[in-house]
Structures are given as structure tokens and as C-alpha cells.
Motif scaffolding. Structure first.
Motif, short mmCIF file in Angstrom:
data_model
loop_
_atom_site.label_atom_id
_atom_site.label_comp_id
_atom_site.label_asym_id
_atom_site.label_seq_id
_atom_site.Cartn_x
_atom_site.Cartn_y
_atom_site.Cartn_z
N TYR A 70 -24.51 96.35 1.05
CA TYR A 70 -23.75 96.24 -0.19
C TYR A 70 -22.32 96.73 0.01
O TYR A 70 -21.35 96.12 -0.46
N ASP A 81 -20.52 91.73 -7.33
CA ASP A 81 -21.90 92.19 -7.39
C ASP A 81 -22.85 91.02 -7.65
O ASP A 81 -23.97 90.98 -7.12
N TYR A 84 -23.34 89.05 -4.37
CA TYR A 84 -24.22 89.76 -3.43
C TYR A 84 -25.68 89.67 -3.88
O TYR A 84 -26.58 89.46 -3.06
N TYR A 85 -25.91 89.81 -5.18
CA TYR A 85 -27.28 89.71 -5.70
C TYR A 85 -27.86 88.32 -5.44
O TYR A 85 -29.01 88.18 -4.99
N ARG A 311 -30.22 103.43 -6.57
CA ARG A 311 -29.76 102.04 -6.52
C ARG A 311 -30.90 101.09 -6.85
O ARG A 311 -32.01 101.23 -6.34
#
Length: 645
Positions: A70, A81, A84-85, A311
């Protein structure tokens, strides 16, 4: 020295490479710096932390999209974000990537993103085996550099016939050595001698007046990092712990959020803004915890604390605390440890970030020992493929105090502040982009050159035109309306509205394969309480950058003219410098400035030489006190050598 401006999340703008060693990464940093409303005054200290981050990124090979953390995704590749997800969800569902073109099937990735990532990443199977100790040692590397700098004209402080003068030479000496074994082990040491200080004699028999160093172990199973020596801390959005220097307005949507990189080992020639002691980070992909103990080098106070982070795929939350203790300079080790048990100041905070679809929310709430709060809340939202919007609201209570904090704010000190900041990035065409910002704030306590509570407004727009032949034109306008003291008289505290207008035109053009040019015209107009009284400043310069491959020779040349009515109309511009020196020059009064920087590389050895001369046209002497030069010009020289082995 004006308080150093903090660059929020500057690491998020790193990229590829340029001519002076740190290269295109530096060029991308400059692009963001050009959009800031204010820049730091000429100092190396403001840049050292930034260059350590740039260097850390460049040491590592291109990231593997099939084994992407990440931190690397956000800081190095600038992925959101949401992107990346979606990438991790695709790999989990369909297996590892085999081609960059598979990104077209992942929500959130455009054709432009694919082309950008194709040059900056690799796609290969994730590593299955850990390297042996022998393999690690074979990959060890060392870097040693030494720098000499001096002002050639004689300054008043070096006249030994004066009753008050410097004891040492006018030379500034610096060195740094670093030994690393991939990313797992390393140690580094640095030293600095300031101008006027003695060297291996008198009161400085140890040589350099400042030494810094650290040893670390990193990424060994559950041990993320262990540091002994000097280190910096960056947690949350910087309300209580954020030593990463700097934040300004107008830098675009991506600079609103600060990326928390936790504990970082350093060896710095900057004598402030870091801790000396021990620190560690333990954990896995879900949980991590950090602890530290030592002293703050700037204040010499003891400090200890820690952070705990959880996280999840779509959110993360973190809590951090730091306690400070005081002791005298003559305190022994036992007294210093005892001071940790009786903290005189405490800061605690809770930070978070979460994604909901394409919406990113993040913020931090902090409190000090006297229950004075601080709050920062922000969101980033891609309204449309051509428009991104970010908002940030901050609140600092009167009397809130965080010695190592550097959150987003307008005021230079710990005064009360409330404000809302809006910024947007708009794609106007295939080769035209715009960055806009608006900030309204209220300072509820005294601040720099303002002896009463005030409210102010900052706004601006920056247009970037991508022209043919890789030419780029930047047009930027900024406006500030903020009351200040009407005069510098300490007995007169009348506040008056003051407006500032700034305009910048900058054109970069690669004239030849080995020659890049940059032309800039910057202007500033200040209006005080008298509507008829305008003060102005102008800066014009021309840059030529030659980069030859055989021999590996780089040459930078600048000629600048500047003319300002006073120091308040000063203008800033980035200047090429030797490796590990990131200079923002400030231009004021009337004069000319030129510099020449040469870099030559042969195998593992590099040599830099830089000479800069400023000639003032409206005065016959420069500076005052011990630094006074009885001539209208000043010449600075720097020589640096570096060897890698």
C-alpha cells in the motif's frame, strides 16, 4: 528566519530521473513547489528530509504490480486508495497479472494510467524464497560523499582585529557515509561544520560540531523496523508528530493528504527536527505498533511514546501519543531517565482514513496536556473523469501546543486557527490542465506581524499547457487578502488590510536532445492600507541545462535579474545544486544573479562543482553584523565528491 513551510505528502509526487543525480523525481517535486503560495527561504535544512525520501525511492527497483504494498502504491505510483483496492481485488479473484493491459479491465484505471504505469512498474511473479544471508551480503552497497562550501568575499566576522569575531574558518564542511544491505540492514553517519566554527582544534577537537547517525534493521518477518540513533517520526496528518517539513496551498489535490510513514532512520546535517534514541515498528498487514524513546535534538527535552495502527481493506485507524520531559543540560543519564516518568507535556491523537466507493475520507483529532484540541478533516472525490475535488477543514484551539507537530495550517505558530481549504484539478483538454484552490481562515490569536485576531483569504489558479515537442507552459495567478500590522513600530498595533497578487509565466523547452531550457517571469504586487500605494517585485531568469552521455557530463547555467521595492516583495525560484542540497533561492532588492553547476561522473565516482554570484545594483554592502560584506556582490562556491562501492 521565517518559519519553514511544510510540504504535505510531498513524497506522493515522486517520479523518474533528471540530470543531477536525483533527477526527474526532483523535477516533479519542482512542479508541485511551483504551485505553492509560498516557498521556504534559501536553506538546506528545509530540503534534507525531502531528499532522503527521494533517494530512498530511487534506490529501489521498479515496483512489481503483483507484489505491491500500500505504501509504495500511494507514495511512489500515486495510486488512489480506490485504485489500489480494485487492483488487489482483481488479483485475488483472477490471479496475478501477466500484462500491463489487464489494467484496462480494472475499474479506476484509464488508458492514460496504463501508459504511465507501464514505464514505472514491472509485472512478474511474486518472490517465493527469501534470500540467504550470504546473498544479502553480496548485495551490500556503500555511498560516501564529502562537501566543501564557502563565500569567497571576506565577511566582517573573519576580521581578527575586531574585538568580536569568528574563531574558525569561513568554510562549511559536510560528509555522509551509508552502508546498506538491500532494504534489510544499514547504518549511516553524517557530520557538519558550520562557517566560523573551529575544526579539530580549539573548542572543536572532535572535528565536526554536529554528528548524526543511525543503524537499522528492516522488514525481517514481523519486525518492520528497528532503529538505534537518529530518527524522524511522521504519524497521522501531522497534528502531533510530523517532521517531514512542509505544507503549502495550491499544490494540487494530491498534496492535501499526508502519508504517514511512521519511523524513519536518518543521518542528517540538520541539527533540528529529529529524535535521538531508539525506535521500532512491529506488525503485519493488519496490525502494527511503534514505540520510541530518546530526546528531541532541537530542544534537548526527553521524549517517549508510540502508535498503534489497524488496517482493513477499506479503512485504517491509528492512535498515537508522545510525552515530553525536561532536564538541565548538566543532567546525568539517571536524571534524564527519571524525567520521562514526570512528563511536562503530552500530546495524543486519533487518525483515520476510509474509502467509500471513489470517495476518500481522512482526518485526525488531537489533544494536548491542557485539554486543548486540534482537528483536521478532509475528503478527496473524483467528481468526474476530468475533475477531482478535495476539501480540508482544520481547527486549532487557542493555546494548543504540539512541539513536533506540523499539520496543515496558515499560521506559523501554535495560535488558534479555523479554516476551510478547497482545491480542484480540472482537465480542460488533451494538453491543458488546471489546478485551483480557495482558502478561507480565521486566526483567533496573535500571529507573525499580526497583533490581533484576523480573517484572511487565499485563492489561485495554475494552468499547465503541454505544447508540441515536449514543451510545457505554466501560467499561475495567486491572490491573498490578509490584515497585518500597519507598521513595524512595536508600540503601534494598528491592523490594516493588505492584498498580494502574484503572477508567474514559465516555459520549459527541450531545444536539443542534450539541451533543456527554462524561461521564467515572476511578478508580485502588494497593496497596503493606502489604495494608491502599490509595491512591486519582478524576477526574470533563463536556464540552460546540458546533459551529455559520453562523457557523463551535466552543465546547468542560470542568469537572473530581479528588482523588488522591499524585502516583502521577494520572489522565490528553485536552483540546481549539488547532490543532496535542494535550494530555493530568494530574490529581493535589485540585482543580478548567475550560477554555474557542473557534474562529471566516471564509473562509481561523481564530482560536482557549483559557483554562484549575486551582484546588487542598489547598495554597496551586503548583510550586517558579523556577516557583513563591504562590497555589492557575493560569490558562493560548492564542491562535492561522491563514491559508490
Amino acid at each position: 528566519m521565517k518559519t519553514k513551510i511544510l510540504i504535505l505528502n510531498l513524497i506522493m509526487i515522486l517520479s523518474t530521473s533528471n540530470v543531477i543525480g536525483q533527477v526527474d523525481s526532483i523535477e516533479n517535486v519542482i512542479e508541485v513547489l511551483e504551485l505553492q503560495t509560498d516557498l521556504p527561504e534559501e536553506t538546506e535544512n528545509v530540503s534534507e528530509d525531502l531528499l532522503e525520501r527521494l533517494e530512498a525511492v530511487q534506490k529501489n527497483r521498479k515496483p512489481n504490480l503483483n507484489d505491491l504494498s500500500y505504501e509504495v502504491a500511494v507514495t511512489t505510483l500515486h495510486l488512489s486508495d480506490y485504485q489500489y483496492y480494485q487492483l488487489q481485488l482483481y488479483i485475488e479473484t483472477y490471479g496475478q497479472l501477466y500484462s500491463i493491459y489487464e489494467l484496462a479491465a480494472i475499474d479506476g484505471f484509464t488508458e492514460r494510467e496504463m501508459r504511465r504505469l507501464a514505464d514505472r512498474t514491472v509485472i512478474e511473479p511474486p518472490p517465493k524464497e527469501r534470500p540467504s544471508f550470504r546473498q544479502l551480503m553480496r548485495s551490500s552497497k556503500s555511498v560516501l560523499w564529502f562537501r566543501y562550501g564557502q563565500i569567497l568575499e571576506r565577511q566582517a566576522g573573519y576580521d581578527t582585529t575586531r574585538p568580536n569575531h569568528y574563531a574558525g574558518s569561513p568554510a562549511r564542511l559536510q560528509f555522509r557515509y551509508e552502508f546498506t544491505v538491500k532494504q534489510h540492514f544499514g547504518f549511516r553517519i553524517a557530520g557538519e561544520k558550520d562557517p566560523g566554527e573551529q575544526f579539530f582544534r580549539g573548542e572543536q577537537k572532535r572535528g565536526f560540531d554536529h554528528y548524526s547517525g543511525s543503524a537499522y534493521i528492516k522488514d525481517i518477518r514481523w519486525l518492520k523496523l528497528a532503529v538505534l540513533g537518529d530518527f524522524r517520526l511522521n504519524f497521522g496528518q501531522g497534528l502531533i508528530l510530523g517532521s517531514s517539513m512542509l505544507s503549502g496551498k495550491g499544490g494540487g489535490v494530491t498534496t492535501v493528504r499526508r502519508f504517514s510513514d511512521g519511523v524513519r532512520a536518518v543521518a542528517t546535517t540538520n541539527e533540528s527536527q529529529h529524535f535521538r534514541g531508539g525506535a521500532f515498528t512491529l506488525g503485519n498487514s493488519t496490525w502494527s505498533g511503534s514505540g520510541f524513546v530518546g530526546r528531541v535534538t532541537e530542544t534537548n527535552n526527553s521524549a517517549f511514546g508510540g502508535a498503534l495502527t489497524y488496517r482493513h481493506t477499506r479503512f485504517r485507524v491509528s492512535g498515537q501519543v508522545i510525552c515530553y520531559g525536561e532536564f538541565s543540560d548538566t543532567a546525568n543519564l539517571q536524571e534524564r531517565w527519571r524525567s520521562l516518568g514526570k512528563p511536562t507535556l503530552l500530546n495524543a491523537s486519533l487518525s483515520y482514513q476510509a474509502t467509500a466507493g471513489r470517495l476518500l475520507l481522512f482526518g485526525e483529532a488531537a489533544i494536548d496536556r491542557n485539554a486543548k484540541p486540534a482537528l483536521l478533516q478532509a475528503l478527496v472525490y473524483p467528481v468526474a473523469p476530468i475533475f477531482q475535488l478535495a476539501t480540508l477543514t482544520r481547527f486549532y484551539a487557542n493555546g494548543y501546543h504540539a512541539p513536533m507537530g506540523s499539520g496543515f495550517r496558515t499560521a506559523s505558530g501554535d495560535c488558534g486557527e479555523f479554516g476551510t481549504y478547497l482545491t480542484g484539478h480540472l482537465v480542460l483538454g488533451r494538453n491543458v490542465e488546471a489546478d485551483l484552490f480557495y482558502d478561507y481562515y480565521r486566526l483567533r490569536w496573535l500571529s507573525y506581524r499580526t497583533d490581533a485576531p484576523i480573517q484572511g483569504t487565499d485563492a489561485g489558479i495554475a494552468l499547465t499547457f503541454r505544447l508540441p515537442r515536449r514543451s510545457v507552459l505554466l501560467v499561475r495567478y495567486q491572490w491573498r487578502s490578509r490584515p497585518k500590522n500597519e507598521s513595524d513600530d512595536p508600540y503601534l498595533h494598528r491592523i490594516a488590510e493588505q492584498d498580494r497578487h502574484r503572477l508567474k509565466l514559465q516555459w520549459t523547452y527541450p531545444a536539443l536532445p542534450y539541451l533543456n531550457t527554462k524561461t521564467e517571469i515572476s511578478m508580485v504586487f502588494n497593496r497596503g492600507p493606502d489604495p494608491q500605494q502599490w509595491k512591486k517585485g519582478i524576477l526574470m531568469y533563463q536556464d540552460l541545462a546540458f546533459n551529455f552521455r559520453r562523457p557523463q557530463l551535466s552543465l546547468h547555467l542560470r542568469v537572473a535579474y530581479f528588482d523588488t521595492d522591499s524585502y516583502d516583495e521577494r520572489l522565490y525560484a528553485y536552483e540546481n545544486d549539488v547532490y543532496y542540497a535542494f535550494t530555493i533561492g530568494s530574490y529581493y532588492y535589485q540585482g543580478l544573479k548567475a550560477y554555474l553547476m557542473l557534474r562529471y561522473k566516471i564509473r562509481n565516482f561523481s564530482l560536482w562543482f557549483r559557483i554562484a554570484r549575486t551582484h546588487y545594483l542598489d547598495r554597496h554592502e551586503i548583510s550586517s553584523g558579523l556577516n557583513q560584506i563591504d562590497r555589492p556582490f557575493k560569490t558562493e562556491v560548492r564542491v562535492q565528491g561522491m563514491v559508490r562501492f
